[in-house]
Structure formats: structure tokens, C-alpha cells
Design a protein around this motif. Structure first.
Motif, PDB file in Angstrom:
ATOM      1  N   LYS A 162      -7.539 -76.051  26.637  1.00  0.00           N
ATOM      2  CA  LYS A 162      -8.123 -74.724  26.452  1.00  0.00           C
ATOM      3  C   LYS A 162      -7.137 -73.648  26.892  1.00  0.00           C
ATOM      4  CE  LYS A 162     -11.511 -72.865  28.869  1.00  0.00           C
ATOM      5  NZ  LYS A 162     -12.830 -72.602  29.451  1.00  0.00           N
ATOM      6  N   ASN A 163      -6.506 -73.856  28.055  1.00  0.00           N
ATOM      7  CA  ASN A 163      -5.542 -72.871  28.529  1.00  0.00           C
ATOM      8  C   ASN A 163      -4.400 -72.697  27.533  1.00  0.00           C
ATOM      9  OD1 ASN A 163      -7.052 -72.511  30.793  1.00  0.00           O
ATOM     10  ND2 ASN A 163      -5.789 -73.797  32.102  1.00  0.00           N
ATOM     11  N   GLN A 164      -3.936 -73.817  26.992  1.00  0.00           N
ATOM     12  CA  GLN A 164      -2.832 -73.741  26.032  1.00  0.00           C
ATOM     13  C   GLN A 164      -3.267 -73.029  24.751  1.00  0.00           C
ATOM     14  OE1 GLN A 164      -1.416 -77.774  25.673  1.00  0.00           O
ATOM     15  NE2 GLN A 164      -0.371 -77.692  27.628  1.00  0.00           N
ATOM     16  N   MET A 165      -4.527 -73.262  24.372  1.00  0.00           N
ATOM     17  CA  MET A 165      -5.030 -72.608  23.172  1.00  0.00           C
ATOM     18  C   MET A 165      -5.078 -71.092  23.385  1.00  0.00           C
ATOM     19  SD  MET A 165      -8.634 -73.263  21.267  1.00  0.00           S
ATOM     20  CE  MET A 165      -9.531 -72.689  22.693  1.00  0.00           C
ATOM     21  N   ALA A 171      -1.691 -69.699  23.255  1.00  0.00           N
ATOM     22  CA  ALA A 171      -1.183 -69.649  21.879  1.00  0.00           C
ATOM     23  C   ALA A 171      -1.776 -68.470  21.124  1.00  0.00           C
ATOM     24  CB  ALA A 171      -1.494 -70.956  21.158  1.00  0.00           C
ATOM     25  N   ILE A 172      -3.070 -68.209  21.315  1.00  0.00           N
ATOM     26  CA  ILE A 172      -3.704 -67.070  20.639  1.00  0.00           C
ATOM     27  C   ILE A 172      -3.097 -65.768  21.158  1.00  0.00           C
ATOM     28  CG2 ILE A 172      -5.860 -65.790  20.310  1.00  0.00           C
ATOM     29  CD1 ILE A 172      -7.321 -68.524  20.606  1.00  0.00           C
ATOM     30  N   ALA A 173      -2.938 -65.677  22.476  1.00  0.00           N
ATOM     31  CA  ALA A 173      -2.373 -64.456  23.061  1.00  0.00           C
ATOM     32  C   ALA A 173      -0.959 -64.225  22.549  1.00  0.00           C
ATOM     33  CB  ALA A 173      -2.374 -64.562  24.591  1.00  0.00           C
ATOM     34  N   ALA A 174      -0.170 -65.296  22.442  1.00  0.00           N
ATOM     35  CA  ALA A 174       1.203 -65.152  21.941  1.00  0.00           C
ATOM     36  C   ALA A 174       1.180 -64.698  20.482  1.00  0.00           C
ATOM     37  CB  ALA A 174       1.946 -66.480  22.068  1.00  0.00           C
ATOM     38  N   THR A 183     -14.248 -68.771  17.275  1.00  0.00           N
ATOM     39  CA  THR A 183     -13.903 -68.774  15.849  1.00  0.00           C
ATOM     40  C   THR A 183     -15.068 -68.297  14.999  1.00  0.00           C
ATOM     41  OG1 THR A 183     -14.574 -71.075  15.558  1.00  0.00           O
ATOM     42  CG2 THR A 183     -12.263 -70.683  16.106  1.00  0.00           C
ATOM     43  N   CYS A 184     -14.711 -67.824  13.811  1.00  0.00           N
ATOM     44  CA  CYS A 184     -15.717 -67.376  12.840  1.00  0.00           C
ATOM     45  C   CYS A 184     -16.014 -68.539  11.894  1.00  0.00           C
ATOM     46  CB  CYS A 184     -15.181 -66.184  12.064  1.00  0.00           C
ATOM     47  SG  CYS A 184     -16.295 -65.689  10.724  1.00  0.00           S
ATOM     48  N   LYS A 185     -17.274 -68.823  11.688  1.00  0.00           N
ATOM     49  CA  LYS A 185     -17.627 -69.976  10.848  1.00  0.00           C
ATOM     50  C   LYS A 185     -17.289 -69.741   9.380  1.00  0.00           C
ATOM     51  CE  LYS A 185     -22.456 -69.321   9.498  1.00  0.00           C
ATOM     52  NZ  LYS A 185     -23.826 -69.839   9.623  1.00  0.00           N
ATOM     53  N   TYR A 186     -17.109 -68.503   8.971  1.00  0.00           N
ATOM     54  CA  TYR A 186     -16.835 -68.235   7.553  1.00  0.00           C
ATOM     55  C   TYR A 186     -15.365 -68.402   7.183  1.00  0.00           C
ATOM     56  CZ  TYR A 186     -21.584 -66.619   7.322  1.00  0.00           C
ATOM     57  OH  TYR A 186     -22.952 -66.573   7.386  1.00  0.00           O
ATOM     58  N   LEU A 235     -10.199 -63.285  17.944  1.00  0.00           N
ATOM     59  CA  LEU A 235      -9.259 -62.474  18.726  1.00  0.00           C
ATOM     60  C   LEU A 235      -8.009 -62.156  17.916  1.00  0.00           C
ATOM     61  CD1 LEU A 235      -9.525 -64.367  22.125  1.00  0.00           C
ATOM     62  CD2 LEU A 235     -10.105 -61.964  21.771  1.00  0.00           C
ATOM     63  N   ALA A 236      -7.614 -63.071  17.056  1.00  0.00           N
ATOM     64  CA  ALA A 236      -6.423 -62.868  16.235  1.00  0.00           C
ATOM     65  C   ALA A 236      -6.764 -62.104  14.961  1.00  0.00           C
ATOM     66  CB  ALA A 236      -5.791 -64.214  15.890  1.00  0.00           C
TER      67      ALA A 236
END
Ligand code: SF4
Length: 89
Positions: A18-21, A24-27, A61-64, A70-71
Motif C-alpha cells: 500500500k505504501n509503495q502504491m 507511485a501515485i504521488a510520483a 479507484t473509479c469503477k468506471y 487522485l491521478a
């Protein structure tokens, strides 16, 4: 999201996954060119809408579209993908 719920089935401990995810999103968000980024106030409004949306899965995440909201919300050219309705407008 439950800390014990793995993001993937690899051998990395779930908490680390989770932390790595998040990192990755923040980066990814940090690397969006400034001219392509949503203004801060609009970004915050979009995320406030997502946070209350029934289509938000696991708070991330968005299901659609399967995107991390966030990204997706940080890119000015993106729209909310809900069929027949752009919730961000
Ligand atoms: S449908 Fe739109 S408002 Fe709902 S989670 Fe997806 S992007 Fe966010």
C-alpha cells in the motif's frame, strides 16, 4: 482500505504494498507537467465529489475507468467517466 488486504498477490507484505502504491501515485501526480495540471481548488473539488461517490472503489479507484482518482482528477483534460453524467461539472 484494510492494511492486511494485499494490493497484489506478490510476496511483498500488504502494508508495504500500500505504501509503495501511494508513493507511485504521488510520483505520477508530481510528474504531470504544470500546464496539464488541474488548478488546486478544482482538484480539491473533484476529489471531494469522488470521496462521496458510489463509484469510488476502496477509496482509491473509479469503477468506471479503473483510474486512481487522485491521478485522474489532477489532469485538467480528464473528465469524470460516469456514463451519461460528468459528476465533476
Ligand atoms: S464516477 Fe466520477 S465522481 Fe465517481 S469516483 Fe468516478 S471519477 Fe469520481
Amino acid at each position: 482500505m484494510n492494511d492486511n488486504m494485499p494490493v497484489c498477490m506478490c510476496k511483498i507484505p500488504p502494508k508495504l504494498q500500500k505504501n509503495q502504491m501511494y508513493e507511485a501515485i504521488a510520483a505520477y501526480v508530481r510528474n504531470i507537467p504544470v500546464e496539464q495540471r488541474t488548478a488546486d481548488d478544482i482538484y480539491e473539488k473533484r476529489l471531494a465529489i469522488c470521496s462521496e461517490c458510489e463509484a469510488l472503489v476502496g477509496g482509491l479507484t473509479c469503477k468506471y475507468c479503473g483510474c486512481f482518482v487522485l491521478a485522474r482528477a489532477r489532469k485538467d483534460s480528464q473528465q469524470c467517466p460516469m456514463p451519461g453524467r460528468n459528476c465533476w461539472e
